[in-house]
Design an enzyme around this catalytic site. Structure first.
Site, PDB file in Angstrom:
ATOM      1  N   SER A  10       0.785  -1.230   0.000  1.00  0.00           N
ATOM      2  CA  SER A  10       0.000   0.000   0.000  1.00  0.00           C
ATOM      3  C   SER A  10       0.819   1.283   0.000  1.00  0.00           C
ATOM      4  O   SER A  10       0.311   2.334  -0.392  1.00  0.00           O
ATOM      5  CB  SER A  10      -0.945   0.014   1.213  1.00  0.00           C
ATOM      6  OG  SER A  10      -0.197  -0.044   2.421  1.00  0.00           O
ATOM      7  N   HIS A  31      -5.691  -3.734  -2.294  1.00  0.00           N
ATOM      8  CA  HIS A  31      -5.437  -2.769  -3.368  1.00  0.00           C
ATOM      9  C   HIS A  31      -5.375  -3.422  -4.742  1.00  0.00           C
ATOM     10  O   HIS A  31      -5.161  -2.740  -5.744  1.00  0.00           O
ATOM     11  CB  HIS A  31      -4.140  -2.009  -3.093  1.00  0.00           C
ATOM     12  CG  HIS A  31      -4.208  -1.155  -1.868  1.00  0.00           C
ATOM     13  ND1 HIS A  31      -4.727   0.118  -1.867  1.00  0.00           N
ATOM     14  CD2 HIS A  31      -3.843  -1.421  -0.585  1.00  0.00           C
ATOM     15  CE1 HIS A  31      -4.665   0.620  -0.642  1.00  0.00           C
ATOM     16  NE2 HIS A  31      -4.130  -0.292   0.149  1.00  0.00           N
ATOM     17  N   LYS A  70     -12.226   0.261  -1.363  1.00  0.00           N
ATOM     18  CA  LYS A  70     -11.234   0.873  -2.234  1.00  0.00           C
ATOM     19  C   LYS A  70     -11.776   0.863  -3.665  1.00  0.00           C
ATOM     20  O   LYS A  70     -12.582   1.706  -4.017  1.00  0.00           O
ATOM     21  CB  LYS A  70      -9.894   0.163  -2.063  1.00  0.00           C
ATOM     22  CG  LYS A  70      -9.332   0.383  -0.650  1.00  0.00           C
ATOM     23  CD  LYS A  70      -8.038  -0.303  -0.422  1.00  0.00           C
ATOM     24  CE  LYS A  70      -7.461   0.050   0.955  1.00  0.00           C
ATOM     25  NZ  LYS A  70      -8.309  -0.372   2.098  1.00  0.00           N
TER      26      LYS A  70
END
Length: 348
Positions: A137, A165, A196
């Protein structure tokens, strides 16, 4: 340029409509834990959809990604086990290791020789669990999943992939880092977030039926918390449909990321080992990092500075996250401003 709303779905009108309809139907909250009366139809529907998406037997929803990682590592281990964790794993994995009763061995970032050395020395433990981020990240690089899977098979270890992610972003169908590296069926537990690329809130874990049932009965961060609001689960389900049906969003996102990363490199910035939509600008000094963040904001560019304890001292950086909804004019404007401020500060 620091939001994780990678595909722009958080403001998608279709998802807003689903959220409104589901709120009208189910109310604003679940008002109980999943094992009491908090499980509703949207929770079941989303779990079934995630299991299919991740090519797993079953899936289980958690309220946050932090709670998911803590619950997985605490729920599956005891003092007879060992967890092998990448040095740059997310803080939730680090805390999950601390909450577990297992021994913990940290291997150097993406260093497979070091991982194998540790695995070789850990054969006396009941279980060996290798846990890694899919996309790291703060650096934007990816885990060497093919090599990790090979070592896991050789040393009979379970693999746990935090793909917060990568989900919705990487792979032909947006299934994440494991799909990108063609090891979907080799990962024992797929963890990811809904807040996300999917633009909603919450988290999930998907995997073998027995592992999921173990977590249902042992993961304290699942058992002892209120379930996700049913409208959130319904909205996440609709977001997953969009991820599957609109691959052009992923293509546009990754094209934007490649364009912007190459632009930064041409200007002379150090983007570390980034290959994804997360692009750091390495600066090093904390004060210089936060000064550049402030100067950029004054010029209309919001990029948050990252400093200790999120990264070690001397490793401070600006953390840029690209979105599919940005156009080339946006990106060119940002490159011009970042270059000008970087020259002004003597960084490039």
């Amino acid at each position: 340029m620091c939001s994780n709303n990678y595909l722009g779905l958080a403001s998608d009108s279709r998802l807003k409509e689903v959220a409104v309809r589901a709120t009208e139907l189910y109310g604003t909250g679940a008002c109980a834990s999943r094992l009491i009366s908090g499980t509703m139809e949207p929770h079941h529907e989303l779990e079934e959809k995630i299991a299919i998406f991740k090519q797993a037997d079953r899936a289980l929803l958690f309220s946050t990604g932090y709670m998911a990682n803590i619950g997985i590592l605490q729920g599956l281990t005891n003092e007879e086990d060992v967890i092998l964790s990448d040095a740059l794993n997310h803080a939730s994995i680090i805390d999950g290791c601390r909450f577990s009763r297992a021994a913990v061995k940290v291997y150097r970032h993406k260093d497979m020789s070091h991982l194998e050395e540790l695995l070789r020395s850990c054969q006396h433990y009941r279980q060996r669990l290798i846990v890694t981020d899919g996309v790291f990240s703060m650096d934007g690089d990816t885990a060497p999943l093919r090599d990790i899977v090979t070592l896991a098979k050789k040393y009979e270890a379970l693999t746990i992939l935090d793909d917060a992610h990568g989900t919705g972003v990487l792979g032909r169908h947006g299934k994440g880092t494991a799909e990108y590296f063609e090891v979907m069926s080799d990962i024992d537990l797929h963890m990811g977030t809904l807040g996300k690329a999917l633009g909603v809130f919450g988290a999930y874990v998907a995997g073998d039926k027995i592992l999921i049932e173990t977590l249902i009965n042992k993961a304290r961060s699942f058992i002892f918390t209120t379930a996700l609001p049913p409208a959130v689960a319904a909205t996440a389900s609709a977001a997953l449909d969009i991820v599957i049906e609109e691959p052009e969003r992923r293509k546009r996102l990754l094209a934007n990321a490649d364009y912007f990363r190459e632009g930064l490199k041409r200007l002379g910035f150090n983007t570390l080992e980034s290959t994804t939509q997360i692009i750091p600008i390495f600066i090093g000094d904390a004060e210089a990092t936060m000064t550049m963040s402030r100067l950029l904001l004054e010029e209309g560019i919001f990029i948050q500075g990252i400093r200790p304890p999120t990264v070690p001292p001397g490793m401070c950086r600006l953390r840029i996250t690209i979105m599919a909804t940005m156009n080339r004019n946006d990106l060119d404007f940002a490159l011009e401003v970042i270059g000008r401020v970087g020259r002004q500060m003597g960084i490039v």
